[in-house]
Design a protein around this motif. Structure first.
Motif, PDB file in Angstrom:
ATOM      1  N   ARG A   4      -1.937  23.584  47.124  1.00  0.00           N
ATOM      2  CA  ARG A   4      -1.389  23.550  46.112  1.00  0.00           C
ATOM      3  C   ARG A   4       0.044  22.525  47.580  1.00  0.00           C
ATOM      4  O   ARG A   4       0.472  21.686  47.484  1.00  0.00           O
ATOM      5  CB  ARG A   4      -0.194  24.411  46.366  1.00  0.00           C
ATOM      6  N   GLY A   5       0.676  22.974  48.953  1.00  0.00           N
ATOM      7  CA  GLY A   5       1.026  22.824  49.556  1.00  0.00           C
ATOM      8  C   GLY A   5       0.588  20.963  50.207  1.00  0.00           C
ATOM      9  O   GLY A   5       1.641  20.587  50.087  1.00  0.00           O
ATOM     10  N   ALA A   6      -0.547  21.341  50.566  1.00  0.00           N
ATOM     11  CA  ALA A   6      -0.579  19.762  51.174  1.00  0.00           C
ATOM     12  C   ALA A   6      -0.781  18.657  49.816  1.00  0.00           C
ATOM     13  O   ALA A   6       0.479  17.728  49.554  1.00  0.00           O
ATOM     14  CB  ALA A   6      -1.941  19.984  51.067  1.00  0.00           C
ATOM     15  N   ARG A   7      -0.590  19.384  48.165  1.00  0.00           N
ATOM     16  CA  ARG A   7      -0.391  18.401  47.064  1.00  0.00           C
ATOM     17  C   ARG A   7       0.849  18.103  46.826  1.00  0.00           C
ATOM     18  O   ARG A   7       1.253  16.800  47.235  1.00  0.00           O
ATOM     19  CB  ARG A   7      -1.113  18.967  46.269  1.00  0.00           C
ATOM     20  N   LEU A   8       1.985  19.031  47.240  1.00  0.00           N
ATOM     21  CA  LEU A   8       3.235  19.010  46.856  1.00  0.00           C
ATOM     22  C   LEU A   8       3.148  18.216  47.976  1.00  0.00           C
ATOM     23  O   LEU A   8       4.408  17.187  47.997  1.00  0.00           O
ATOM     24  CB  LEU A   8       3.766  20.006  47.073  1.00  0.00           C
ATOM     25  N   ARG A   9       3.720  17.904  49.111  1.00  0.00           N
ATOM     26  CA  ARG A   9       3.878  17.172  50.402  1.00  0.00           C
ATOM     27  C   ARG A   9       3.326  16.100  50.127  1.00  0.00           C
ATOM     28  O   ARG A   9       4.559  14.111  50.015  1.00  0.00           O
ATOM     29  CB  ARG A   9       3.823  17.456  51.615  1.00  0.00           C
ATOM     30  N   ARG A  10       2.049  15.707  50.390  1.00  0.00           N
ATOM     31  CA  ARG A  10       1.888  14.608  48.731  1.00  0.00           C
ATOM     32  C   ARG A  10       2.970  13.893  47.908  1.00  0.00           C
ATOM     33  O   ARG A  10       2.729  12.831  47.951  1.00  0.00           O
ATOM     34  CB  ARG A  10       0.301  13.922  48.828  1.00  0.00           C
ATOM     35  N   LEU A  11       3.212  14.329  46.995  1.00  0.00           N
ATOM     36  CA  LEU A  11       4.146  14.070  45.975  1.00  0.00           C
ATOM     37  C   LEU A  11       5.157  14.192  46.557  1.00  0.00           C
ATOM     38  O   LEU A  11       6.893  13.050  45.933  1.00  0.00           O
ATOM     39  CB  LEU A  11       4.172  15.083  44.768  1.00  0.00           C
ATOM     40  N   GLY A  12       5.928  14.394  47.289  1.00  0.00           N
ATOM     41  CA  GLY A  12       6.981  14.394  48.335  1.00  0.00           C
ATOM     42  C   GLY A  12       8.307  15.678  47.510  1.00  0.00           C
ATOM     43  O   GLY A  12       9.240  14.967  47.079  1.00  0.00           O
ATOM     44  N   LEU A  13       6.719  16.130  46.806  1.00  0.00           N
ATOM     45  CA  LEU A  13       8.366  17.451  45.508  1.00  0.00           C
ATOM     46  C   LEU A  13       8.252  19.077  46.393  1.00  0.00           C
ATOM     47  O   LEU A  13       8.891  19.778  46.531  1.00  0.00           O
ATOM     48  CB  LEU A  13       7.161  18.021  45.670  1.00  0.00           C
TER      49      LEU A  13
ATOM     50  N   LEU B 244       1.381  23.201  40.282  1.00  0.00           N
ATOM     51  CA  LEU B 244       2.262  22.784  41.923  1.00  0.00           C
ATOM     52  C   LEU B 244       3.125  23.889  41.737  1.00  0.00           C
ATOM     53  O   LEU B 244       4.514  23.891  42.980  1.00  0.00           O
ATOM     54  CB  LEU B 244       2.274  21.111  41.223  1.00  0.00           C
ATOM     55  N   GLY B 245       3.530  24.565  40.536  1.00  0.00           N
ATOM     56  CA  GLY B 245       4.970  25.498  40.338  1.00  0.00           C
ATOM     57  C   GLY B 245       5.680  25.860  39.189  1.00  0.00           C
ATOM     58  O   GLY B 245       4.083  26.276  37.838  1.00  0.00           O
ATOM     59  N   THR B 246       6.306  26.266  38.677  1.00  0.00           N
ATOM     60  CA  THR B 246       6.977  27.504  37.309  1.00  0.00           C
ATOM     61  C   THR B 246       8.056  25.456  36.903  1.00  0.00           C
ATOM     62  O   THR B 246       8.833  25.715  37.462  1.00  0.00           O
ATOM     63  CB  THR B 246       7.014  28.120  37.299  1.00  0.00           C
ATOM     64  N   VAL B 247       8.332  26.026  35.899  1.00  0.00           N
ATOM     65  CA  VAL B 247       9.292  25.474  34.910  1.00  0.00           C
ATOM     66  C   VAL B 247       9.914  27.233  34.328  1.00  0.00           C
ATOM     67  O   VAL B 247       8.906  27.812  34.157  1.00  0.00           O
ATOM     68  CB  VAL B 247       9.306  24.956  34.447  1.00  0.00           C
ATOM     69  N   CYS B 248      10.915  27.583  34.484  1.00  0.00           N
ATOM     70  CA  CYS B 248      11.407  29.160  34.799  1.00  0.00           C
ATOM     71  C   CYS B 248      12.811  28.675  33.369  1.00  0.00           C
ATOM     72  O   CYS B 248      13.897  28.249  33.363  1.00  0.00           O
ATOM     73  CB  CYS B 248      10.878  29.755  34.854  1.00  0.00           C
ATOM     74  N   ALA B 249      13.178  30.514  32.622  1.00  0.00           N
ATOM     75  CA  ALA B 249      14.543  30.656  31.830  1.00  0.00           C
ATOM     76  C   ALA B 249      14.329  31.876  32.223  1.00  0.00           C
ATOM     77  O   ALA B 249      13.055  32.848  32.051  1.00  0.00           O
ATOM     78  CB  ALA B 249      14.508  29.536  30.190  1.00  0.00           C
ATOM     79  N   VAL B 250      15.571  32.294  32.882  1.00  0.00           N
ATOM     80  CA  VAL B 250      16.018  33.592  33.222  1.00  0.00           C
ATOM     81  C   VAL B 250      17.081  34.339  32.466  1.00  0.00           C
ATOM     82  O   VAL B 250      18.142  33.752  32.842  1.00  0.00           O
ATOM     83  CB  VAL B 250      15.869  34.590  34.641  1.00  0.00           C
ATOM     84  N   ASP B 251      17.209  35.486  32.087  1.00  0.00           N
ATOM     85  CA  ASP B 251      18.473  36.076  31.646  1.00  0.00           C
ATOM     86  C   ASP B 251      18.593  37.685  32.378  1.00  0.00           C
ATOM     87  O   ASP B 251      17.839  38.452  33.201  1.00  0.00           O
ATOM     88  CB  ASP B 251      18.161  36.154  30.481  1.00  0.00           C
TER      89      ASP B 251
END
Length: 193
Positions: free
Chosen positions: A21-30, A153-160
């Motif tokens: 995942r880390g390698a993929r994120l770096r390739r994507l610039g994220l 790659l990660g998540t989208v989340c909402a918290v309260d």
């Protein structure tokens, strides 16, 4: 159950895909907030907060070592990790980072499916998480961002900060938002395809 050397239960799941995942994120610039193109992630986090009526929402990418809020909505709309309280990384440079053992997004990655916690205190495994005391998180709604290569790659989340009855509608909404964001990430990688 896996335990720390101290005998305490390991609350954060083992992440066998972290290096890929880390390698993929770096390739994507994220992996880091590098330019104005990240403003779209902040706008997306704003939208998630609006749709779910929550004070906090994040677009969170997780590498081998930490979590990075590429998109962040906070109650004060400062987009500052300082709004996340004591659990946020301490330096002014790292205010959009969080340790891998904080929060619930690492669990979403390990599960590779959405996680709905209407009251985190109802679950001993989740009630002991540092974000409960450090930030005051009481409810969580998150879905994985699984890209076209099959990597989460990660998540989208909402918290309260109060318990929430997310229900099936909340689950469907966060999954729909995650799918939409994955499409944006794919277009970011292949803008002319």
């Amino acid at each position: 159950m896996i335990r720390y050397g101290t005998g305490r239960p390991l609350l954060t799941p083992v992440d066998p895909d972290g290096s890929v995942r880390g390698a993929r994120l770096r390739r994507l610039g994220l992996g880091e907030r590098a330019d104005a193109s990240f403003d779209s992630f902040d706008a997306f986090a704003d939208r998630v907060a609006e749709v779910t009526a929550t004070p906090f929402s994040m677009v969170n990418f997780i590498d081998e070592n930490r979590q990075f809020f590429a998109g962040l909505h906070t109650p004060a709309c400062t987009r500052s990790g300082f709004d996340l309280g004591a659990a946020a990384a301490g330096s002014s440079r790292g205010i959009r980072h969080l340790a891998r053992d904080h929060g619930y997004c690492p669990h979403v990655l390990a599960r590779r499916k959405a996680l709905v916690l209407e009251d985190v205190c109802d679950y001993p495994r989740f009630a002991g998480n540092p974000v409960v005391d450090g930030i005051g998180i009481r409810s969580y709604l998150g879905a994985p961002l699984i890209d076209r290569t099959g990597i989460a790659l990660g998540t989208v989340c909402a918290v309260d900060t109060v318990p929430r009855a997310w229900g099936r509608a909340g689950l469907d909404t966060i999954k729909l938002l995650a799918g939409e964001l994955v499409g944006q990430i794919d277009r970011r990688e292949r803008p002319h395809g």
